[in-house]
Design a protein around this motif. Structure first.
Motif, PDB file in Angstrom:
ATOM      1  N   LEU A   1       0.471  -1.161   0.091  1.00  0.00           N
ATOM      2  CA  LEU A   1      -0.048  -0.093   0.007  1.00  0.00           C
ATOM      3  C   LEU A   1       0.859   1.151   0.245  1.00  0.00           C
ATOM      4  CD1 LEU A   1      -2.741   1.529   0.050  1.00  0.00           C
ATOM      5  CD2 LEU A   1      -2.499   1.009   2.637  1.00  0.00           C
ATOM      6  N   PHE A   2       1.946   1.354   0.836  1.00  0.00           N
ATOM      7  CA  PHE A   2       2.916   2.578   1.012  1.00  0.00           C
ATOM      8  C   PHE A   2       3.395   2.724  -0.394  1.00  0.00           C
ATOM      9  CE2 PHE A   2       3.768   1.578   5.708  1.00  0.00           C
ATOM     10  CZ  PHE A   2       2.332   2.270   6.018  1.00  0.00           C
ATOM     11  N   THR A   3       4.016   1.387  -1.081  1.00  0.00           N
ATOM     12  CA  THR A   3       4.614   1.649  -2.405  1.00  0.00           C
ATOM     13  C   THR A   3       3.556   2.240  -3.376  1.00  0.00           C
ATOM     14  OG1 THR A   3       6.383  -0.191  -1.754  1.00  0.00           O
ATOM     15  CG2 THR A   3       5.775   0.391  -4.001  1.00  0.00           C
ATOM     16  N   LEU A   4       2.357   1.457  -3.418  1.00  0.00           N
ATOM     17  CA  LEU A   4       1.249   2.320  -4.418  1.00  0.00           C
ATOM     18  C   LEU A   4       1.210   3.811  -4.196  1.00  0.00           C
ATOM     19  CD1 LEU A   4      -1.032  -0.786  -4.622  1.00  0.00           C
ATOM     20  CD2 LEU A   4       0.561  -0.274  -6.575  1.00  0.00           C
ATOM     21  N   VAL A   5       0.841   4.004  -2.970  1.00  0.00           N
ATOM     22  CA  VAL A   5       0.804   5.577  -2.816  1.00  0.00           C
ATOM     23  C   VAL A   5       2.070   6.447  -3.133  1.00  0.00           C
ATOM     24  CG1 VAL A   5       0.504   7.467  -0.915  1.00  0.00           C
ATOM     25  CG2 VAL A   5      -0.993   5.159  -0.933  1.00  0.00           C
ATOM     26  N   ASP A   6       3.008   5.711  -3.025  1.00  0.00           N
ATOM     27  CA  ASP A   6       4.407   6.401  -3.183  1.00  0.00           C
ATOM     28  C   ASP A   6       4.379   6.634  -4.733  1.00  0.00           C
ATOM     29  OD1 ASP A   6       5.210   7.359  -0.679  1.00  0.00           O
ATOM     30  OD2 ASP A   6       6.821   5.418  -0.801  1.00  0.00           O
ATOM     31  N   LEU A   7       4.085   5.706  -5.528  1.00  0.00           N
ATOM     32  CA  LEU A   7       4.176   5.762  -6.932  1.00  0.00           C
ATOM     33  C   LEU A   7       2.997   6.608  -7.476  1.00  0.00           C
ATOM     34  CD1 LEU A   7       4.357   1.921  -7.858  1.00  0.00           C
ATOM     35  CD2 LEU A   7       5.967   3.620  -8.264  1.00  0.00           C
ATOM     36  N   ALA A   8       1.842   6.567  -6.925  1.00  0.00           N
ATOM     37  CA  ALA A   8       0.901   7.601  -7.313  1.00  0.00           C
ATOM     38  C   ALA A   8       1.138   9.226  -7.020  1.00  0.00           C
ATOM     39  CB  ALA A   8      -0.585   7.361  -6.777  1.00  0.00           C
ATOM     40  N   ARG A   9       1.794   9.330  -5.657  1.00  0.00           N
ATOM     41  CA  ARG A   9       2.199  10.527  -5.091  1.00  0.00           C
ATOM     42  C   ARG A   9       3.553  10.604  -4.475  1.00  0.00           C
ATOM     43  NH1 ARG A   9      -2.493  14.034  -3.270  1.00  0.00           N
ATOM     44  NH2 ARG A   9      -0.757  15.199  -2.771  1.00  0.00           N
ATOM     45  N   PRO A  10       4.588  10.671  -5.281  1.00  0.00           N
ATOM     46  CA  PRO A  10       6.174  10.506  -5.144  1.00  0.00           C
ATOM     47  C   PRO A  10       6.448  11.256  -3.681  1.00  0.00           C
ATOM     48  CG  PRO A  10       5.770  11.000  -7.358  1.00  0.00           C
ATOM     49  CD  PRO A  10       4.515  10.960  -6.794  1.00  0.00           C
ATOM     50  N   GLY A  11       6.898  10.492  -2.832  1.00  0.00           N
ATOM     51  CA  GLY A  11       7.394  11.004  -1.563  1.00  0.00           C
ATOM     52  C   GLY A  11       6.523  11.248  -0.301  1.00  0.00           C
ATOM     53  N   THR A  12       5.103  10.381  -0.565  1.00  0.00           N
ATOM     54  CA  THR A  12       4.352  10.491   0.345  1.00  0.00           C
ATOM     55  C   THR A  12       4.618   9.788   1.738  1.00  0.00           C
ATOM     56  OG1 THR A  12       2.630  10.671  -0.997  1.00  0.00           O
ATOM     57  CG2 THR A  12       1.882   9.995   1.060  1.00  0.00           C
ATOM     58  N   PHE A  13       5.305   8.685   1.582  1.00  0.00           N
ATOM     59  CA  PHE A  13       5.735   7.946   2.573  1.00  0.00           C
ATOM     60  C   PHE A  13       7.232   7.752   2.213  1.00  0.00           C
ATOM     61  CE2 PHE A  13       1.288   6.195   2.341  1.00  0.00           C
ATOM     62  CZ  PHE A  13       1.112   6.291   3.656  1.00  0.00           C
ATOM     63  N   GLY A  14       7.675   7.537   1.240  1.00  0.00           N
ATOM     64  CA  GLY A  14       9.247   7.392   1.102  1.00  0.00           C
ATOM     65  C   GLY A  14       9.528   6.025   1.583  1.00  0.00           C
ATOM     66  N   PHE A  15       8.797   4.906   1.108  1.00  0.00           N
ATOM     67  CA  PHE A  15       8.927   3.492   1.364  1.00  0.00           C
ATOM     68  C   PHE A  15      10.111   3.106   0.847  1.00  0.00           C
ATOM     69  CE2 PHE A  15       8.093  -0.860   1.400  1.00  0.00           C
ATOM     70  CZ  PHE A  15       7.809  -1.155   2.623  1.00  0.00           C
ATOM     71  N   PRO A  16      11.351   2.656   1.403  1.00  0.00           N
ATOM     72  CA  PRO A  16      12.512   2.358   0.621  1.00  0.00           C
ATOM     73  C   PRO A  16      12.087   0.955  -0.230  1.00  0.00           C
ATOM     74  CG  PRO A  16      12.643   1.761   2.949  1.00  0.00           C
ATOM     75  CD  PRO A  16      11.266   2.640   2.770  1.00  0.00           C
ATOM     76  N   TRP A  17      12.897   1.323  -1.325  1.00  0.00           N
ATOM     77  CA  TRP A  17      12.809   0.060  -2.357  1.00  0.00           C
ATOM     78  C   TRP A  17      13.583  -1.154  -1.728  1.00  0.00           C
ATOM     79  CZ3 TRP A  17       9.428  -0.892  -5.939  1.00  0.00           C
ATOM     80  CH2 TRP A  17       8.486   0.176  -6.524  1.00  0.00           C
ATOM     81  N   ALA A  18      14.688  -0.754  -0.896  1.00  0.00           N
ATOM     82  CA  ALA A  18      15.499  -1.890  -0.393  1.00  0.00           C
ATOM     83  C   ALA A  18      14.661  -2.798   0.490  1.00  0.00           C
ATOM     84  CB  ALA A  18      16.535  -1.278   0.451  1.00  0.00           C
ATOM     85  N   VAL A  19      13.532  -2.567   1.150  1.00  0.00           N
ATOM     86  CA  VAL A  19      12.881  -3.333   1.710  1.00  0.00           C
ATOM     87  C   VAL A  19      12.338  -4.667   0.942  1.00  0.00           C
ATOM     88  CG1 VAL A  19      10.548  -3.600   2.957  1.00  0.00           C
ATOM     89  CG2 VAL A  19      12.235  -1.623   3.590  1.00  0.00           C
TER      90      VAL A  19
END
Length: 178
Positions: free
Chosen positions: A138-156
């Protein structure tokens, strides 16, 4: 592969760390005195092996993993069968960890180390990591739609999927598979 990873990597590591390797359903043996000491099998338990893993630890018994006892299991051959099996296991973990289950008693046992209590808690929670996966998605999808919203790290994601991939390679090597 899932079963072999559980046996060759997870249970072997828990045994070497002197934690509580889980009893593995049909591939386990019980000391009669230990089984009697914990009151035997819990009536209606969906995961009697998981229930007993916690019961034995609480009673001061140590479960062991014996690498020579690795067994093959009949795995579901359809996606539906696989999902049904995992849903039943999930309900079983809820029995073990929920009210009336054994998890609440783990933390009151002085004979268990903090590391042992933490390990048994993660074990009893079963598939709770799937909730973390959904949150991460969910955090990743939100970040894709609105970059920087959560800043979920791709390393995870690399770690979440990379470690199991390494476990599978190591397991197949330990099993002598090509």
């Amino acid at each position: 592969i899932e079963s072999l990873v559980n046996q060759f990597i997870t249970m072997r590591a828990k045994d070497r760390l002197r934690l509580a390797p889980a009893l593995l359903g049909s591939n386990c043996a019980y000391r009669g005195a230990a089984l009697a000491a914990v009151g035997g099998f819990t009536r209606g338990a969906l995961l009697e092996d998981s229930d007993l893993t916690l019961a034995f630890a609480q009673a001061g018994w140590r479960t062991r993993f014996v690498p020579e006892s690795v067994s093959d299991h009949h795995a579901p051959v359809t996606l539906r069968g696989y999902l049904q099996q995992h849903l039943r296991w999930n309900r079983g973990f809820h029995q073990v960890s929920g009210s009336g289950g054994r998890l609440g008693q783990v933390w009151g046992k002085a004979n268990l180390s903090l590391l042992h209590k933490i390990e048994l808690t993660f074990f009893a929670l079963g598939y709770a990591d799937r909730l973390a996966l959904l949150a991460g998605a969910l955090f990743t999808l939100v970040d894709l739609a609105r970059p920087g919203t959560f800043g979920f790290p791709w390393a995870v994601w690399v770690i979440y999927f990379g470690l199991p991939a390494l476990e599978m390679v190591a397991t197949l090597a330990l099993a002598g598979e090509r």
